[in-house]
Design a protein around this motif. Structure first.
Motif, short mmCIF file in Angstrom:
data_model
loop_
_atom_site.label_atom_id
_atom_site.label_comp_id
_atom_site.label_asym_id
_atom_site.label_seq_id
_atom_site.Cartn_x
_atom_site.Cartn_y
_atom_site.Cartn_z
N LEU A 22 0.83 -1.21 0.00
CA LEU A 22 0.00 0.00 0.00
C LEU A 22 0.86 1.25 0.00
N ASP A 23 2.03 1.16 0.58
CA ASP A 23 2.93 2.31 0.66
C ASP A 23 3.75 2.46 -0.62
N PHE A 42 -6.79 -4.90 -3.70
CA PHE A 42 -6.45 -6.24 -3.24
C PHE A 42 -5.68 -6.21 -1.92
N CYS A 43 -4.86 -5.21 -1.71
CA CYS A 43 -4.15 -5.09 -0.44
C CYS A 43 -5.12 -4.83 0.71
N VAL A 44 -6.03 -3.88 0.51
CA VAL A 44 -7.02 -3.59 1.56
C VAL A 44 -7.91 -4.80 1.79
N SER A 45 -8.32 -5.47 0.72
CA SER A 45 -9.15 -6.68 0.86
C SER A 45 -8.39 -7.78 1.59
N GLY A 46 -7.12 -7.95 1.25
CA GLY A 46 -6.30 -8.95 1.92
C GLY A 46 -6.15 -8.66 3.40
N LEU A 47 -5.93 -7.39 3.73
CA LEU A 47 -5.83 -7.01 5.14
C LEU A 47 -7.15 -7.25 5.87
N ASP A 48 -8.26 -7.01 5.19
CA ASP A 48 -9.56 -7.26 5.79
C ASP A 48 -9.74 -8.75 6.06
N MET A 49 -9.35 -9.59 5.10
CA MET A 49 -9.46 -11.04 5.29
C MET A 49 -8.57 -11.54 6.42
N LEU A 50 -7.46 -10.86 6.65
CA LEU A 50 -6.54 -11.24 7.72
C LEU A 50 -6.93 -10.61 9.06
N GLY A 51 -8.01 -9.84 9.06
CA GLY A 51 -8.46 -9.20 10.29
C GLY A 51 -7.59 -8.03 10.71
N ALA A 52 -6.92 -7.42 9.75
CA ALA A 52 -5.99 -6.34 10.06
C ALA A 52 -6.31 -5.04 9.31
N VAL A 53 -7.53 -4.92 8.82
CA VAL A 53 -7.89 -3.72 8.05
C VAL A 53 -7.84 -2.46 8.93
N GLU A 57 -4.58 3.33 7.22
CA GLU A 57 -4.93 4.73 7.46
C GLU A 57 -6.01 5.11 6.45
N LYS A 58 -7.26 4.93 6.84
CA LYS A 58 -8.39 5.10 5.92
C LYS A 58 -8.39 6.46 5.23
N HIS A 59 -8.18 7.51 6.01
CA HIS A 59 -8.22 8.85 5.43
C HIS A 59 -7.14 9.00 4.36
N ARG A 60 -5.96 8.47 4.62
CA ARG A 60 -4.86 8.57 3.66
C ARG A 60 -5.19 7.82 2.36
N VAL A 61 -5.78 6.63 2.49
CA VAL A 61 -6.15 5.85 1.30
C VAL A 61 -7.25 6.56 0.52
N ILE A 62 -8.25 7.07 1.23
CA ILE A 62 -9.34 7.77 0.56
C ILE A 62 -8.82 9.00 -0.19
#
Length: 88
Positions: A22-23, A42-53, A57-62
């Motif tokens: 992501l960086d 896919f990175c954000v989805s993968g982190l969500d699947m791993l329970g680490a979403v 930094e949501k604001h930064r991604v948005i």
């Protein structure tokens, strides 16, 4: 028949990998730069699947996603010459 050798799943390493992508994309994936929004998805989805979403930094991604959009500025044409105009 021999039993398959399996290694334990290293959750921390996978989370670290997705966060790094992501960086900055690792050098072997630099050709994916034109698809960076897809990679981010896919990175954000993968982190969500791993329970680490929650580590994202949501604001930064948005803000980064919004920065990829083409916006019309006041006083300029809203239609690019590269894209067809909508029918009248």
């Amino acid at each position: 028949m021999a039993a398959a050798h399996s290694q334990p799943f290293d959750l921390k390493s996978h989370v670290k990998y997705f966060m790094k992508c992501l960086d900055v994309l690792p050098a072997p994936y630099s050709s994916l730069d034109t698809n960076r929004l897809t990679v981010a998805y896919f990175c954000v989805s993968g982190l969500d699947m791993l329970g680490a979403v929650d580590k994202v930094e949501k604001h930064r991604v948005i803000e980064w996603i919004y920065s990829m959009q083409v916006r019309a500025h006041p006083g300029t044409r809203t239609h690019s010459s590269r894209w067809p105009r909508p029918p009248r």
